[in-house]
Scaffold this motif. Structure first.
Motif, PDB file in Angstrom:
ATOM      1  N   ALA A  64       0.822  -1.223  -0.062  1.00  0.00           N
ATOM      2  CA  ALA A  64      -0.025   0.145  -0.010  1.00  0.00           C
ATOM      3  C   ALA A  64       0.797   1.054   0.219  1.00  0.00           C
ATOM      4  O   ALA A  64       1.843   1.345   0.670  1.00  0.00           O
ATOM      5  N   PRO A  65       0.503   2.302  -0.804  1.00  0.00           N
ATOM      6  CA  PRO A  65       1.400   3.655  -0.931  1.00  0.00           C
ATOM      7  C   PRO A  65       1.302   4.249   0.580  1.00  0.00           C
ATOM      8  O   PRO A  65       0.207   4.341   1.090  1.00  0.00           O
ATOM      9  N   ASP A  66       2.288   4.884   0.820  1.00  0.00           N
ATOM     10  CA  ASP A  66       2.363   5.756   2.130  1.00  0.00           C
ATOM     11  C   ASP A  66       1.817   6.961   1.984  1.00  0.00           C
ATOM     12  O   ASP A  66       2.178   7.562   0.661  1.00  0.00           O
ATOM     13  N   PRO A  67       0.863   7.177   2.758  1.00  0.00           N
ATOM     14  CA  PRO A  67       0.020   8.511   2.278  1.00  0.00           C
ATOM     15  C   PRO A  67       0.976   9.773   2.408  1.00  0.00           C
ATOM     16  O   PRO A  67       0.339  10.551   1.848  1.00  0.00           O
ATOM     17  N   THR A  68       2.027   9.653   3.152  1.00  0.00           N
ATOM     18  CA  THR A  68       2.675  10.797   3.276  1.00  0.00           C
ATOM     19  C   THR A  68       3.536  11.089   1.929  1.00  0.00           C
ATOM     20  O   THR A  68       3.898  12.410   1.727  1.00  0.00           O
ATOM     21  N   SER A  69       3.762   9.890   1.208  1.00  0.00           N
ATOM     22  CA  SER A  69       4.440  10.123  -0.190  1.00  0.00           C
ATOM     23  C   SER A  69       3.773  10.548  -1.355  1.00  0.00           C
ATOM     24  O   SER A  69       4.163  10.889  -2.385  1.00  0.00           O
ATOM     25  N   VAL A  70       2.435  10.486  -1.324  1.00  0.00           N
ATOM     26  CA  VAL A  70       1.429  10.731  -2.331  1.00  0.00           C
ATOM     27  C   VAL A  70       1.340  12.141  -2.271  1.00  0.00           C
ATOM     28  O   VAL A  70       0.840  12.984  -1.277  1.00  0.00           O
ATOM     29  N   ALA A  71       1.449  12.900  -3.274  1.00  0.00           N
ATOM     30  CA  ALA A  71       1.328  14.097  -3.662  1.00  0.00           C
ATOM     31  C   ALA A  71      -0.187  14.467  -3.801  1.00  0.00           C
ATOM     32  O   ALA A  71      -0.759  13.927  -4.519  1.00  0.00           O
ATOM     33  N   ARG A  72      -0.749  15.270  -3.123  1.00  0.00           N
ATOM     34  CA  ARG A  72      -2.066  15.874  -2.970  1.00  0.00           C
ATOM     35  C   ARG A  72      -2.293  17.063  -3.934  1.00  0.00           C
ATOM     36  O   ARG A  72      -1.373  17.909  -3.846  1.00  0.00           O
ATOM     37  N   PRO A  73      -3.290  16.936  -4.805  1.00  0.00           N
ATOM     38  CA  PRO A  73      -3.499  18.448  -5.564  1.00  0.00           C
ATOM     39  C   PRO A  73      -3.636  19.476  -4.431  1.00  0.00           C
ATOM     40  O   PRO A  73      -4.152  19.495  -3.579  1.00  0.00           O
ATOM     41  N   ALA A  74      -3.274  20.659  -5.211  1.00  0.00           N
ATOM     42  CA  ALA A  74      -3.229  21.890  -4.459  1.00  0.00           C
ATOM     43  C   ALA A  74      -4.663  22.201  -3.981  1.00  0.00           C
ATOM     44  O   ALA A  74      -4.908  22.686  -3.152  1.00  0.00           O
ATOM     45  N   GLU A  75      -5.686  21.955  -4.847  1.00  0.00           N
ATOM     46  CA  GLU A  75      -6.807  22.135  -4.418  1.00  0.00           C
ATOM     47  C   GLU A  75      -7.839  21.014  -4.822  1.00  0.00           C
ATOM     48  O   GLU A  75      -8.214  20.634  -5.946  1.00  0.00           O
ATOM     49  N   GLU A  76      -8.562  20.487  -3.769  1.00  0.00           N
ATOM     50  CA  GLU A  76      -9.661  19.496  -4.018  1.00  0.00           C
ATOM     51  C   GLU A  76     -10.709  19.878  -4.896  1.00  0.00           C
ATOM     52  O   GLU A  76     -11.171  21.106  -4.854  1.00  0.00           O
ATOM     53  N   ALA A  77     -11.281  19.039  -5.755  1.00  0.00           N
ATOM     54  CA  ALA A  77     -12.454  19.329  -6.130  1.00  0.00           C
ATOM     55  C   ALA A  77     -13.717  19.339  -5.194  1.00  0.00           C
ATOM     56  O   ALA A  77     -13.731  18.823  -4.301  1.00  0.00           O
ATOM     57  N   ARG A  78     -14.477  20.521  -5.696  1.00  0.00           N
ATOM     58  CA  ARG A  78     -15.539  20.559  -4.804  1.00  0.00           C
ATOM     59  C   ARG A  78     -16.766  21.108  -5.270  1.00  0.00           C
ATOM     60  O   ARG A  78     -16.790  21.637  -6.541  1.00  0.00           O
ATOM     61  N   PHE A  79     -17.923  20.749  -4.721  1.00  0.00           N
ATOM     62  CA  PHE A  79     -19.183  21.184  -5.189  1.00  0.00           C
ATOM     63  C   PHE A  79     -19.511  22.631  -5.124  1.00  0.00           C
ATOM     64  O   PHE A  79     -19.193  22.990  -4.134  1.00  0.00           O
ATOM     65  N   LEU A  80     -19.940  23.273  -5.956  1.00  0.00           N
ATOM     66  CA  LEU A  80     -20.597  24.678  -5.625  1.00  0.00           C
ATOM     67  C   LEU A  80     -22.040  25.013  -5.607  1.00  0.00           C
ATOM     68  O   LEU A  80     -22.728  24.162  -6.574  1.00  0.00           O
ATOM     69  N   PRO A  81     -22.646  25.643  -4.967  1.00  0.00           N
ATOM     70  CA  PRO A  81     -24.079  25.894  -4.822  1.00  0.00           C
ATOM     71  C   PRO A  81     -24.799  26.526  -6.089  1.00  0.00           C
ATOM     72  O   PRO A  81     -23.895  27.242  -6.770  1.00  0.00           O
ATOM     73  N   VAL A  82     -25.443  25.668  -6.722  1.00  0.00           N
ATOM     74  CA  VAL A  82     -26.339  26.153  -8.020  1.00  0.00           C
ATOM     75  C   VAL A  82     -27.723  26.410  -7.742  1.00  0.00           C
ATOM     76  O   VAL A  82     -28.224  25.483  -7.320  1.00  0.00           O
ATOM     77  N   GLU A  83     -28.333  27.265  -8.334  1.00  0.00           N
ATOM     78  CA  GLU A  83     -30.000  27.409  -8.256  1.00  0.00           C
ATOM     79  C   GLU A  83     -30.403  27.539  -9.571  1.00  0.00           C
ATOM     80  O   GLU A  83     -29.719  28.384 -10.319  1.00  0.00           O
TER      81      GLU A  83
END
Length: 131
Positions: A64-83
Motif C-alpha cells: 500500500a502506498p505511504d500516504p505521506t509520499s503521495v502528492a495531493r492536488p493543490a485544491e481538491e475538487a468541490r461542489f459549488l451551490p447552484v440554483e
C-alpha cells in the motif's frame, strides 16, 4: 515479472501462464493508484491484471502506498451551490434608463449593469466572457 507455465492443453490450445510480480512491481503498481484522478481499473488495464488483485495488494501494508509520499492536488475538487430558476419571458425592451446597460451575449444570455460602473472593468469582464 516472471511467468510459470501451468501446463499444455493440446494442439491449438493457448498455453496459460501465471505471472509472478516482484514486491517492488506490486508497490509500484499500487503507488500509481494513489495519483489524483487515476482509478484502480485504469492501472489494472495498463498492466493487464485483474483490478481485484490490485485491491488485494492495496490491503497488504507491504504494498500500500505511504500516504505521506503521495502528492495531493493543490485544491481538491468541490461542489459549488447552484440554483436553477425558471426562465421568465421579458417584455419588449423599454428605453434604457440612465446608468443602465444591457448586453445580450451568445447563447441568449443577458448581462445587465445598473448604477455606476468602471468602464475598464466592464470591458475586461466582456472580453473574459467572450473568450
Amino acid at each position: 515479472m516472471s511467468t510459470i507455465d501451468s501446463g499444455h492443453y493440446g494442439d491449438g490450445m493457448a498455453r496459460r501462464t501465471k505471472r509472478l510480480w516482484t514486491d517492488e512491481e506490486k508497490r509500484s503498481i499500487c503507488f500509481q493508484t494513489a495519483a489524483p484522478g487515476v482509478s484502480v481499473a485504469q492501472v489494472a488495464r495498463r498492466y493487464a491484471v485483474n483490478a481485484n488483485l490490485i485491491f488485494k495488494w492495496l490491503r497488504d501494508p507491504r504494498y500500500a502506498p505511504d500516504p505521506t509520499s503521495v502528492a495531493r492536488p493543490a485544491e481538491e475538487a468541490r461542489f459549488l451551490p447552484v440554483e436553477i430558476v425558471a426562465e421568465t419571458r421579458s417584455t419588449p425592451a423599454a428605453p434604457a434608463a440612465e446608468n443602465h446597460i444591457e448586453i445580450e451575449l451568445a447563447g441568449g444570455h443577458r448581462m445587465r449593469i445598473s448604477g455606476s460602473y468602471d468602464p475598464e472593468a466592464l470591458a475586461r469582464l466582456i472580453r473574459g466572457l467572450s473568450a
